[in-house]
Design a protein around this motif. Sequence first.
Motif, PDB file in Angstrom:
ATOM      1  N   GLY A 137      -3.797  -7.371 -10.007  1.00 40.34           N
ATOM      2  CA  GLY A 137      -3.177  -6.545  -8.993  1.00 40.34           C
ATOM      3  C   GLY A 137      -4.113  -5.431  -8.594  1.00 40.34           C
ATOM      4  N   ALA A 138      -4.064  -5.058  -7.311  1.00 41.50           N
ATOM      5  CA  ALA A 138      -4.961  -4.007  -6.850  1.00 41.50           C
ATOM      6  C   ALA A 138      -4.542  -3.499  -5.481  1.00 41.50           C
ATOM      7  N   PRO A 139      -4.628  -2.182  -5.266  1.00 45.72           N
ATOM      8  CA  PRO A 139      -4.527  -1.646  -3.914  1.00 45.72           C
ATOM      9  C   PRO A 139      -5.899  -1.698  -3.245  1.00 45.72           C
ATOM     10  N   LEU A 140      -5.885  -1.756  -1.907  1.00 43.55           N
ATOM     11  CA  LEU A 140      -7.131  -1.852  -1.152  1.00 43.55           C
ATOM     12  C   LEU A 140      -7.434  -0.544  -0.438  1.00 43.55           C
ATOM     13  N   GLY A 141      -8.710  -0.332  -0.171  1.00 43.75           N
ATOM     14  CA  GLY A 141      -9.128   0.816   0.613  1.00 43.75           C
ATOM     15  C   GLY A 141      -8.663   0.677   2.054  1.00 43.75           C
ATOM     16  N   VAL A 198      -1.790  -4.983   8.532  1.00 45.35           N
ATOM     17  CA  VAL A 198      -2.937  -4.816   7.643  1.00 45.35           C
ATOM     18  C   VAL A 198      -2.483  -5.004   6.204  1.00 45.35           C
ATOM     19  N   VAL A 199      -3.379  -5.470   5.380  1.00 41.82           N
ATOM     20  CA  VAL A 199      -3.091  -5.698   3.969  1.00 41.82           C
ATOM     21  C   VAL A 199      -3.388  -4.422   3.189  1.00 41.82           C
ATOM     22  N   GLY A 200      -2.405  -3.979   2.398  1.00 41.01           N
ATOM     23  CA  GLY A 200      -2.593  -2.775   1.615  1.00 41.01           C
ATOM     24  C   GLY A 200      -2.905  -3.038   0.160  1.00 41.01           C
ATOM     25  N   GLY A 201      -2.619  -4.269  -0.301  1.00 37.89           N
ATOM     26  CA  GLY A 201      -2.874  -4.604  -1.694  1.00 37.89           C
ATOM     27  C   GLY A 201      -2.340  -5.978  -2.011  1.00 37.89           C
ATOM     28  N   PHE A 202      -2.504  -6.403  -3.268  1.00 35.28           N
ATOM     29  CA  PHE A 202      -2.051  -7.737  -3.654  1.00 35.28           C
ATOM     30  C   PHE A 202      -1.757  -7.793  -5.142  1.00 35.28           C
ATOM     31  N   TRP A 203      -0.901  -8.723  -5.512  1.00 31.34           N
ATOM     32  CA  TRP A 203      -0.648  -9.082  -6.905  1.00 31.34           C
ATOM     33  C   TRP A 203      -0.787 -10.591  -7.051  1.00 31.34           C
ATOM     34  N   PHE A 259      -8.041  -1.794 -10.296  1.00 33.98           N
ATOM     35  CA  PHE A 259      -7.217  -2.907 -10.764  1.00 33.98           C
ATOM     36  C   PHE A 259      -6.055  -2.379 -11.598  1.00 33.98           C
ATOM     37  N   ASP A 260      -4.873  -2.947 -11.360  1.00 38.61           N
ATOM     38  CA  ASP A 260      -3.730  -2.607 -12.196  1.00 38.61           C
ATOM     39  C   ASP A 260      -3.983  -3.117 -13.620  1.00 38.61           C
TER      40      ASP A 260
END
Length: 232
Positions: A40-44, A72-77, A229-230
């Motif tokens: 998991g991670a947030p994006l810039g 827009v994509v802000g993050g993913f798991w 990264f989470d």
Amino acid sequence: MEFLLWFTEREGAPPAEASGFAEMGKLARELASQGKLLRGAPLGPVSDGALIRVRGGKAVVSDGPFAESKEVVGGFWIVDVASREEAIAIARRSPHARYGTVEVHPVAQRLTYTDTGEGTPFLFVFRMEPGLTDPDGAKLREMIDFGEPLARQGTLVETAPLAPDPPPARIEVRGGKALVTDGPFAEAKEAVGGYGVLRVASRAAAVELAKRYPHARWGPVEVREILFFDPV
């Protein structure tokens, strides 16, 4: 079963409240403690991103924000759960679903490699233009062959194509009520076909690497910096 949870929001939407980030962190820790959160991670910011296409042997690089993208994509798991229904249930619990959209995509085959921790992590999003097909798997094999030396160098950390079945889903929660829409999504001009997590020295190095990726000949490669990264 492994699923990609894609956290998107409208371009120009107001930022989420701090309490939402805290709730996301709490849910991430809960899923990690259950062994369900694999990555998991947030994006810039998208303004720091880039979109790369190669046509006729020439690379075209568009800096973010991208005029053709309404979301827009802000993050993913990446989650490992028993079923599509459980992945959707997690998406519904996500605070992000209250102000944005959570897309749930099945992962076909996730390849993971040793993460040296050296360099800045970037997410490569392999977007599919309408009509793109791979009936004999030749494109997938070319992508895997391209990634193997990158993995040996410690550059490629993780990569996966997405599966067409079961179908993806989009989840929004408004006024306490969840709306689940099954894909494919008519409003999406460029669907997500897969992703890669890579470590390189800089944004410039990430863009140069994206130019070399086979997928850039078939569809856009979106390059976004990963903030952190989470814990998993």
